[in-house]
Design a protein around this motif. Structure first.
Motif, PDB file in Angstrom:
ATOM      1  N   THR A  96       0.838  -1.203   0.000  1.00 42.05           N
ATOM      2  CA  THR A  96       0.000   0.000   0.000  1.00 42.05           C
ATOM      3  C   THR A  96       0.874   1.255   0.000  1.00 42.05           C
ATOM      4  O   THR A  96       0.600   2.220  -0.722  1.00 42.05           O
ATOM      5  N   ALA A  97       1.928   1.252   0.799  1.00 41.27           N
ATOM      6  CA  ALA A  97       2.836   2.406   0.853  1.00 41.27           C
ATOM      7  C   ALA A  97       3.544   2.613  -0.480  1.00 41.27           C
ATOM      8  O   ALA A  97       3.727   3.760  -0.932  1.00 41.27           O
ATOM      9  N   ILE A  98       3.948   1.526  -1.133  1.00 41.85           N
ATOM     10  CA  ILE A  98       4.606   1.639  -2.443  1.00 41.85           C
ATOM     11  C   ILE A  98       3.633   2.223  -3.462  1.00 41.85           C
ATOM     12  O   ILE A  98       3.985   3.129  -4.237  1.00 41.85           O
ATOM     13  N   GLU A  99       2.402   1.751  -3.472  1.00 45.63           N
ATOM     14  CA  GLU A  99       1.418   2.272  -4.422  1.00 45.63           C
ATOM     15  C   GLU A  99       1.160   3.752  -4.176  1.00 45.63           C
ATOM     16  O   GLU A  99       1.097   4.551  -5.116  1.00 45.63           O
ATOM     17  N   ARG A 100       1.046   4.148  -2.927  1.00 45.63           N
ATOM     18  CA  ARG A 100       0.833   5.561  -2.579  1.00 45.63           C
ATOM     19  C   ARG A 100       2.034   6.397  -3.035  1.00 45.63           C
ATOM     20  O   ARG A 100       1.875   7.485  -3.602  1.00 45.63           O
ATOM     21  N   ASP A 101       3.246   5.882  -2.819  1.00 48.79           N
ATOM     22  CA  ASP A 101       4.461   6.593  -3.236  1.00 48.79           C
ATOM     23  C   ASP A 101       4.506   6.730  -4.758  1.00 48.79           C
ATOM     24  O   ASP A 101       4.838   7.796  -5.283  1.00 48.79           O
ATOM     25  N   ALA A 102       4.150   5.662  -5.467  1.00 47.14           N
ATOM     26  CA  ALA A 102       4.158   5.709  -6.936  1.00 47.14           C
ATOM     27  C   ALA A 102       3.161   6.748  -7.445  1.00 47.14           C
ATOM     28  O   ALA A 102       3.456   7.488  -8.385  1.00 47.14           O
ATOM     29  N   ARG A 103       1.993   6.817  -6.834  1.00 48.92           N
ATOM     30  CA  ARG A 103       0.987   7.797  -7.253  1.00 48.92           C
ATOM     31  C   ARG A 103       1.486   9.227  -7.047  1.00 48.92           C
ATOM     32  O   ARG A 103       1.136  10.121  -7.803  1.00 48.92           O
ATOM     33  N   SER A 104       2.313   9.433  -6.025  1.00 49.86           N
ATOM     34  CA  SER A 104       2.837  10.782  -5.771  1.00 49.86           C
ATOM     35  C   SER A 104       3.935  11.167  -6.753  1.00 49.86           C
ATOM     36  O   SER A 104       4.277  12.337  -6.869  1.00 49.86           O
ATOM     37  N   ARG A 105       4.490  10.190  -7.471  1.00 43.78           N
ATOM     38  CA  ARG A 105       5.611  10.454  -8.383  1.00 43.78           C
ATOM     39  C   ARG A 105       5.192  10.614  -9.836  1.00 43.78           C
ATOM     40  O   ARG A 105       6.002  11.018 -10.656  1.00 43.78           O
ATOM     41  N   THR A 106       3.981  10.232 -10.184  1.00 36.74           N
ATOM     42  CA  THR A 106       3.580  10.271 -11.587  1.00 36.74           C
ATOM     43  C   THR A 106       2.117  10.658 -11.700  1.00 36.74           C
ATOM     44  O   THR A 106       1.344  10.495 -10.754  1.00 36.74           O
ATOM     45  N   SER A 107       1.768  11.131 -12.878  1.00 33.22           N
ATOM     46  CA  SER A 107       0.364  11.469 -13.127  1.00 33.22           C
ATOM     47  C   SER A 107      -0.415  10.237 -13.584  1.00 33.22           C
ATOM     48  O   SER A 107      -1.634  10.273 -13.662  1.00 33.22           O
ATOM     49  N   LYS A 108       0.290   9.145 -13.885  1.00 33.72           N
ATOM     50  CA  LYS A 108      -0.369   7.910 -14.318  1.00 33.72           C
ATOM     51  C   LYS A 108      -1.013   7.242 -13.113  1.00 33.72           C
ATOM     52  O   LYS A 108      -0.491   7.302 -12.000  1.00 33.72           O
ATOM     53  N   ALA A 109      -2.111   6.586 -13.353  1.00 35.99           N
ATOM     54  CA  ALA A 109      -2.798   5.863 -12.284  1.00 35.99           C
ATOM     55  C   ALA A 109      -2.041   4.578 -11.959  1.00 35.99           C
ATOM     56  O   ALA A 109      -1.560   3.892 -12.857  1.00 35.99           O
ATOM     57  N   ALA A 110      -1.915   4.275 -10.693  1.00 36.84           N
ATOM     58  CA  ALA A 110      -1.310   3.012 -10.256  1.00 36.84           C
ATOM     59  C   ALA A 110      -2.431   2.017 -10.027  1.00 36.84           C
ATOM     60  O   ALA A 110      -3.440   2.333  -9.397  1.00 36.84           O
ATOM     61  N   HIS A 111      -2.267   0.814 -10.564  1.00 37.44           N
ATOM     62  CA  HIS A 111      -3.278  -0.237 -10.483  1.00 37.44           C
ATOM     63  C   HIS A 111      -2.759  -1.394  -9.650  1.00 37.44           C
ATOM     64  O   HIS A 111      -2.719  -2.529 -10.094  1.00 37.44           O
ATOM     65  N   GLY A 112      -2.295  -1.124  -8.450  1.00 34.52           N
ATOM     66  CA  GLY A 112      -1.791  -2.171  -7.581  1.00 34.52           C
ATOM     67  C   GLY A 112      -0.285  -2.305  -7.653  1.00 34.52           C
ATOM     68  O   GLY A 112       0.391  -1.609  -8.414  1.00 34.52           O
ATOM     69  N   VAL A 113       0.225  -3.225  -6.850  1.00 37.30           N
ATOM     70  CA  VAL A 113       1.657  -3.486  -6.773  1.00 37.30           C
ATOM     71  C   VAL A 113       1.865  -4.993  -6.886  1.00 37.30           C
ATOM     72  O   VAL A 113       1.170  -5.769  -6.236  1.00 37.30           O
ATOM     73  N   GLU A 114       2.815  -5.375  -7.733  1.00 42.53           N
ATOM     74  CA  GLU A 114       3.178  -6.779  -7.857  1.00 42.53           C
ATOM     75  C   GLU A 114       4.616  -6.939  -7.404  1.00 42.53           C
ATOM     76  O   GLU A 114       5.493  -6.191  -7.833  1.00 42.53           O
ATOM     77  N   CYS A 115       4.837  -7.935  -6.515  1.00 39.43           N
ATOM     78  CA  CYS A 115       6.172  -8.166  -5.970  1.00 39.43           C
ATOM     79  C   CYS A 115       6.578  -9.614  -6.183  1.00 39.43           C
ATOM     80  O   CYS A 115       5.732 -10.515  -6.188  1.00 39.43           O
ATOM     81  N   GLU A 116       7.867  -9.826  -6.348  1.00 39.85           N
ATOM     82  CA  GLU A 116       8.424 -11.176  -6.408  1.00 39.85           C
ATOM     83  C   GLU A 116       9.727 -11.181  -5.633  1.00 39.85           C
ATOM     84  O   GLU A 116      10.398 -10.146  -5.523  1.00 39.85           O
ATOM     85  N   PRO A 117      10.098 -12.322  -5.077  1.00 42.25           N
ATOM     86  CA  PRO A 117      11.318 -12.377  -4.264  1.00 42.25           C
ATOM     87  C   PRO A 117      12.543 -11.941  -5.055  1.00 42.25           C
ATOM     88  O   PRO A 117      12.647 -12.172  -6.262  1.00 42.25           O
ATOM     89  N   PHE A 118      13.445 -11.303  -4.351  1.00 41.33           N
ATOM     90  CA  PHE A 118      14.723 -10.882  -4.939  1.00 41.33           C
ATOM     91  C   PHE A 118      15.843 -11.365  -4.040  1.00 41.33           C
ATOM     92  O   PHE A 118      15.757 -11.192  -2.830  1.00 41.33           O
ATOM     93  N   PRO A 119      16.873 -11.956  -4.572  1.00 39.10           N
ATOM     94  CA  PRO A 119      17.056 -12.342  -5.971  1.00 39.10           C
ATOM     95  C   PRO A 119      16.190 -13.556  -6.303  1.00 39.10           C
ATOM     96  O   PRO A 119      15.784 -14.306  -5.431  1.00 39.10           O
ATOM     97  N   ASP A 135      11.527  -7.524  -5.426  1.00 32.82           N
ATOM     98  CA  ASP A 135      11.421  -6.564  -6.521  1.00 32.82           C
ATOM     99  C   ASP A 135       9.936  -6.321  -6.719  1.00 32.82           C
ATOM    100  O   ASP A 135       9.163  -7.264  -6.889  1.00 32.82           O
ATOM    101  N   CYS A 136       9.520  -5.067  -6.681  1.00 39.70           N
ATOM    102  CA  CYS A 136       8.111  -4.721  -6.801  1.00 39.70           C
ATOM    103  C   CYS A 136       7.908  -3.743  -7.957  1.00 39.70           C
ATOM    104  O   CYS A 136       8.791  -2.946  -8.264  1.00 39.70           O
ATOM    105  N   VAL A 137       6.742  -3.835  -8.558  1.00 44.30           N
ATOM    106  CA  VAL A 137       6.363  -2.916  -9.624  1.00 44.30           C
ATOM    107  C   VAL A 137       5.019  -2.308  -9.259  1.00 44.30           C
ATOM    108  O   VAL A 137       4.045  -3.029  -9.022  1.00 44.30           O
ATOM    109  N   ALA A 138       4.975  -0.988  -9.188  1.00 46.30           N
ATOM    110  CA  ALA A 138       3.706  -0.276  -9.057  1.00 46.30           C
ATOM    111  C   ALA A 138       3.142  -0.210 -10.469  1.00 46.30           C
ATOM    112  O   ALA A 138       3.653   0.489 -11.333  1.00 46.30           O
ATOM    113  N   VAL A 139       2.101  -0.976 -10.726  1.00 48.84           N
ATOM    114  CA  VAL A 139       1.595  -1.205 -12.077  1.00 48.84           C
ATOM    115  C   VAL A 139       0.866   0.036 -12.598  1.00 48.84           C
ATOM    116  O   VAL A 139      -0.067   0.524 -11.966  1.00 48.84           O
ATOM    117  N   THR A 140       1.320   0.529 -13.761  1.00 44.24           N
ATOM    118  CA  THR A 140       0.633   1.643 -14.421  1.00 44.24           C
ATOM    119  C   THR A 140      -0.086   1.168 -15.681  1.00 44.24           C
ATOM    120  O   THR A 140      -0.946   1.868 -16.193  1.00 44.24           O
TER     121      THR A 140
END
Length: 191
Positions: A96-119, A135-140
Motif C-alpha cells: 500500500t505504501a509503495i502504491e501511494r508513493d508511486a501515485r505521488s511520483r507520476t500522473s499515471k494511475a497506479a493499479h496495484g503493486v506486484e512483488c516477487e522475491p529478490f534475488p 522486486d516490486c512494480v507499481a503497475v501503471t
C-alpha cells in the motif's frame, strides 16, 4: 582589345574579330602568381588552422564539462529518488505504501503493486527468515499477455520487527550503479 576579351580568347570562350591580334598567354606570370597565391594561402592556413583546432578543442572540452555536470546532476537526482521510505507493518502495508508513493511520483494511475522475491531463485523463499527482499512494480499498465508496465521498487521486509523499507529503482548503467547503489536500507546483505 580589352582585357576581358583577351581572357575570353585565351579560355576559348570568345572568338576575336578577323585581323584582331590576341597576345600569347603569359605562362610565367601565371606560374609566379600561382606560387605566390599558394604561399599566401599556406601562410594564412598556418596562422588560422591552429586557432581553429584550439577552438574545436575548447568547444569539445566545454561540451564534456557540460555533459559531466549534467550527468552529475542526474546522479544526484537518482540519489534523491532512491531515498529509502520506511514504515511499520508487513507485506500488505508495504505494498500500500509503495502504491501511494508511486501515485505521488507520476500522473499515471497506479493499479496495484506486484512483488516477487529478490534475488530470483528456483526455490521459494524461506518464510522463517527474519527478513526478505522483493522486486516490486507499481503497475501503471497491464499488457495483454499478462505482463505489466510500471515503476520499479526494491522492498525489504523485516518480519521479525514488522518493519519495511522500500526504494525506487532508477535504471542505471553498471558503472553508475556501482557508484550509486541502492541505499543499505533497501538491501539485504548479499543482495
Amino acid at each position: 582589345m580589352r582585357r576581358i576579351e583577351t581572357l575570353g580568347a585565351w579560355l576559348g570562350l570568345w572568338t576575336p574579330p578577323r585581323g584582331e591580334v590576341v597576345p600569347p598567354v603569359p605562362w610565367k606570370a601565371i606560374a609566379v602568381g600561382a606560387v605566390v597565391l599558394v604561399a599566401a594561402l599556406g601562410g594564412a592556413a598556418a596562422l588560422v588552422l591552429p586557432g581553429v583546432a584550439s577552438d574545436r578543442r575548447d568547444a569539445r572540452e566545454r561540451e564534456e564539462r557540460a555533459a559531466a555536470h549534467q550527468h552529475a546532476a542526474f546522479l544526484a537526482s537518482v540519489d534523491r529518488e532512491q531515498r529509502p521510505r520506511t514504515g511499520h507493518g508487513r507485506m500488505a502495508e508495504a505494498s500500500t505504501a509503495i502504491e501511494r508513493d508511486a501515485r505521488s511520483r507520476t500522473s499515471k494511475a497506479a493499479h496495484g503493486v506486484e512483488c516477487e522475491p529478490f534475488p530470483r531463485t528456483l526455490t521459494p523463499p524461506d518464510p522463517s527468515l527474519p527478513a526478505a527482499s522483493f522486486d516490486c512494480v507499481a503497475v501503471t499498465a497491464r499488457l495483454p499477455g499478462g505482463g505489466v508496465i510500471g515503476m520499479s521498487f526494491r522492498l525489504v521486509v523485516h518480519r521479525d520487527r514488522a518493519r519495511y523499507a522500500f526504494c525506487r529503482i532508477i535504471p542505471l548503467g553498471d558503472r553508475d550503479r556501482l557508484e550509486h547503489p541502492l541505499p543499505a536500507a533497501c538491501r539485504l546483505s548479499g543482495s
